[in-house]
Design a protein around this motif. Sequence first.
Motif, PDB file in Angstrom:
ATOM      1  N   PRO A  50     -61.660 -60.564  78.967  1.00 12.48           N
ATOM      2  CA  PRO A  50     -62.870 -59.860  78.520  1.00 12.48           C
ATOM      3  C   PRO A  50     -63.399 -60.493  77.239  1.00 12.48           C
ATOM      4  CG  PRO A  50     -60.934 -58.602  77.923  1.00 12.48           C
ATOM      5  CD  PRO A  50     -60.431 -59.799  78.692  1.00 12.48           C
ATOM      6  N   VAL A  51     -64.688 -60.358  77.027  1.00 11.54           N
ATOM      7  CA  VAL A  51     -65.341 -60.842  75.806  1.00 11.54           C
ATOM      8  C   VAL A  51     -65.867 -59.621  75.063  1.00 11.54           C
ATOM      9  CG1 VAL A  51     -67.146 -62.296  74.840  1.00 11.54           C
ATOM     10  CG2 VAL A  51     -65.959 -63.002  76.914  1.00 11.54           C
ATOM     11  N   GLU A  52     -65.236 -59.306  73.945  1.00 17.06           N
ATOM     12  CA  GLU A  52     -65.589 -58.101  73.199  1.00 17.06           C
ATOM     13  C   GLU A  52     -66.401 -58.386  71.953  1.00 17.06           C
ATOM     14  OE1 GLU A  52     -61.858 -56.306  72.413  1.00 17.06           O
ATOM     15  OE2 GLU A  52     -61.394 -55.864  74.524  1.00 17.06           O
ATOM     16  N   ALA A  53     -66.623 -59.670  71.630  1.00 15.34           N
ATOM     17  CA  ALA A  53     -67.404 -60.005  70.438  1.00 15.34           C
ATOM     18  C   ALA A  53     -68.859 -59.616  70.639  1.00 15.34           C
ATOM     19  CB  ALA A  53     -67.299 -61.497  70.140  1.00 15.34           C
ATOM     20  N   PRO A  54     -69.541 -59.117  69.595  1.00 16.24           N
ATOM     21  CA  PRO A  54     -70.951 -58.706  69.754  1.00 16.24           C
ATOM     22  C   PRO A  54     -71.851 -59.855  70.196  1.00 16.24           C
ATOM     23  CG  PRO A  54     -70.028 -57.859  67.700  1.00 16.24           C
ATOM     24  CD  PRO A  54     -69.021 -58.809  68.256  1.00 16.24           C
ATOM     25  N   GLY A  55     -71.596 -61.054  69.686  1.00 15.71           N
ATOM     26  CA  GLY A  55     -72.423 -62.200  70.042  1.00 15.71           C
ATOM     27  C   GLY A  55     -71.963 -62.946  71.269  1.00 15.71           C
ATOM     28  N   SER A  76     -59.924 -62.376  62.825  1.00 14.82           N
ATOM     29  CA  SER A  76     -60.487 -63.453  63.643  1.00 14.82           C
ATOM     30  C   SER A  76     -60.538 -63.028  65.104  1.00 14.82           C
ATOM     31  CB  SER A  76     -59.635 -64.718  63.515  1.00 14.82           C
ATOM     32  OG  SER A  76     -59.605 -65.163  62.174  1.00 14.82           O
ATOM     33  N   ARG A  77     -61.629 -63.411  65.746  1.00 16.15           N
ATOM     34  CA  ARG A  77     -61.782 -63.162  67.181  1.00 16.15           C
ATOM     35  C   ARG A  77     -61.335 -64.425  67.917  1.00 16.15           C
ATOM     36  NH1 ARG A  77     -64.607 -58.570  68.285  1.00 16.15           N
ATOM     37  NH2 ARG A  77     -65.752 -57.638  66.540  1.00 16.15           N
ATOM     38  N   VAL A  78     -60.210 -64.351  68.591  1.00 23.54           N
ATOM     39  CA  VAL A  78     -59.593 -65.515  69.222  1.00 23.54           C
ATOM     40  C   VAL A  78     -59.233 -65.173  70.665  1.00 23.54           C
ATOM     41  CG1 VAL A  78     -57.781 -67.269  69.061  1.00 23.54           C
ATOM     42  CG2 VAL A  78     -58.631 -66.172  66.978  1.00 23.54           C
ATOM     43  N   GLU A 104     -50.893 -57.658  64.636  1.00 29.28           N
ATOM     44  CA  GLU A 104     -51.458 -58.266  63.433  1.00 29.28           C
ATOM     45  C   GLU A 104     -52.929 -58.630  63.603  1.00 29.28           C
ATOM     46  OE1 GLU A 104     -49.058 -61.499  61.973  1.00 29.28           O
ATOM     47  OE2 GLU A 104     -47.285 -60.739  63.038  1.00 29.28           O
ATOM     48  N   TYR A 105     -53.337 -58.975  64.813  1.00 32.15           N
ATOM     49  CA  TYR A 105     -54.702 -59.420  65.081  1.00 32.15           C
ATOM     50  C   TYR A 105     -55.348 -58.452  66.065  1.00 32.15           C
ATOM     51  CZ  TYR A 105     -53.386 -63.865  62.911  1.00 32.15           C
ATOM     52  OH  TYR A 105     -52.954 -64.832  62.028  1.00 32.15           O
ATOM     53  N   PRO A 106     -56.121 -57.492  65.580  1.00 32.64           N
ATOM     54  CA  PRO A 106     -56.706 -56.494  66.501  1.00 32.64           C
ATOM     55  C   PRO A 106     -57.773 -57.071  67.428  1.00 32.64           C
ATOM     56  CG  PRO A 106     -57.550 -56.196  64.266  1.00 32.64           C
ATOM     57  CD  PRO A 106     -56.460 -57.225  64.173  1.00 32.64           C
ATOM     58  N   ASN A 107     -58.356 -58.227  67.090  1.00 36.14           N
ATOM     59  CA  ASN A 107     -59.443 -58.794  67.894  1.00 36.14           C
ATOM     60  C   ASN A 107     -58.996 -59.958  68.776  1.00 36.14           C
ATOM     61  OD1 ASN A 107     -61.387 -57.033  66.725  1.00 36.14           O
ATOM     62  ND2 ASN A 107     -61.546 -58.385  64.943  1.00 36.14           N
ATOM     63  N   ILE A 108     -57.683 -60.119  68.938  1.00 36.13           N
ATOM     64  CA  ILE A 108     -57.193 -61.212  69.768  1.00 36.13           C
ATOM     65  C   ILE A 108     -57.257 -60.793  71.245  1.00 36.13           C
ATOM     66  CG2 ILE A 108     -54.781 -60.515  69.710  1.00 36.13           C
ATOM     67  CD1 ILE A 108     -54.012 -63.455  69.516  1.00 36.13           C
ATOM     68  N   VAL A 109     -57.558 -61.753  72.116  1.00 35.98           N
ATOM     69  CA  VAL A 109     -57.657 -61.508  73.555  1.00 35.98           C
ATOM     70  C   VAL A 109     -56.822 -62.556  74.273  1.00 35.98           C
ATOM     71  CG1 VAL A 109     -59.183 -61.454  75.553  1.00 35.98           C
ATOM     72  CG2 VAL A 109     -59.953 -60.473  73.382  1.00 35.98           C
TER      73      VAL A 109
END
Length: 430
Positions: free
Chosen positions: A153-158, A98-100, A122-127
């Motif tokens: 930062p915003v690393e999500a593609p969308g 999850s991107r959080v 545990e969450y590689p996409n957490i910011v």
Amino acid sequence: QVALQFPDELLADAAAVAARMEAATAAEMYVLGDTTYGSCCVDEVAAEHVGAEAVLHYGPACLSPCRKLPVLHIFGQQPLDVGRCAEAFRELYPDRQSRVVVLSDVVYAHAMGELEQRLCPEYPNIVFSRVVCGDPPGPAPPREVWRFGRQFPVEAPGGLQDCAMFYVGAEGLALTSFMLTWNCCPFSSFDPATGCGRRETLNVNRALMRRLYLVERARDARVVGILVGTLGVVGYLAVLQHLRELLQQAGKRSYTLAVGKPNPAKLANFLEVDIFVLVACAQNSLLDSSDFYRPIVTPYELELACNPAREWTGNYLTDFRDLLPGACAHVELPPAVPAAEAVPDISLITGEMRAAHLCDPLAPQLPPSTTLACRDQTRALAEISPAASFLESRSWRGLEQQLGQTPVSKAVQGRRGIAIAYEDEGRKQP
């Protein structure tokens, strides 16, 4: 000379803190006893009354940049059960991909580092957001968000719309401001006081519908009161002038009012005003006006009502500085349209026709000595004022002296006691 600003709940400790600070620094300390507006904002006005050279702001803060004085924020450190918070996060986001984005109230910022150490493996996409004071030194990078004193930062593609938001803190104005601004993101929260995490059930669409209803009320209004809700946030003078010019071109009369903290009793004195616009920080501008006699809107909502070039895109703005020239969301006013060529507009509330175009700015005001005109042969002078016209139409206009019309009488003893029970109640008057 340093000013110490405390919220109401911490004023009891202000004297002891000031004494220790004076002993440790040899500087002269002044305690600001009562804030002019919200306690989250730095009260530069009160600090300038004592000639302060800096301000120490204690407690929760909106982190709005100040105009003049340097400010040091002491948020405090409220206790946070990091283990329980991490457990609640795992329950709300079982998908480890999850991107959080994690946001927090400033009083829990001290514990975000430990929470990050527990969740990042545990969450590689957490910011995790970072608390910052003031504006960025230059233009923010395109993949970075810098708002409300938070930077991440915003690393999500969308972009940000592909991220969820997790807020650590109690329900309040800060969370509401976040949810309205980033209304494309699903929100969850963890309340440290109760130790419970939940998915936020605040119906953002319903809240936005309520705000858009207020936009319609602003379109119908003819007289607008501009409430000054801050004297310290950078750009408040510029946005006041911007709103005056906008209302003038929209054909609406405006009055600028400085009443301190607004409440229903204060604003009820201005019955000729159809709607108020509150110029305040991002948190205090979202005022629930259900208890007021007239609705209260934000500068962004007033722009939606009066600027034909600005359209509702789904992005809600609570920071009035975004509306100023050169800002990210500034929209230029379109050219004025003659009344004969304007397309009529129908009010969705009253069903009546209304003007929805911008008119030419009024001619510059004449010097005060020539603003008065002869009204009749008796040389009576009068000046046209909407407020005075409204007062003329009221049946009760306040206490009138009526000099020479009231017979003279001797003073007599009046009633004694309080209004709920006078001493002579129940007795027959002679």
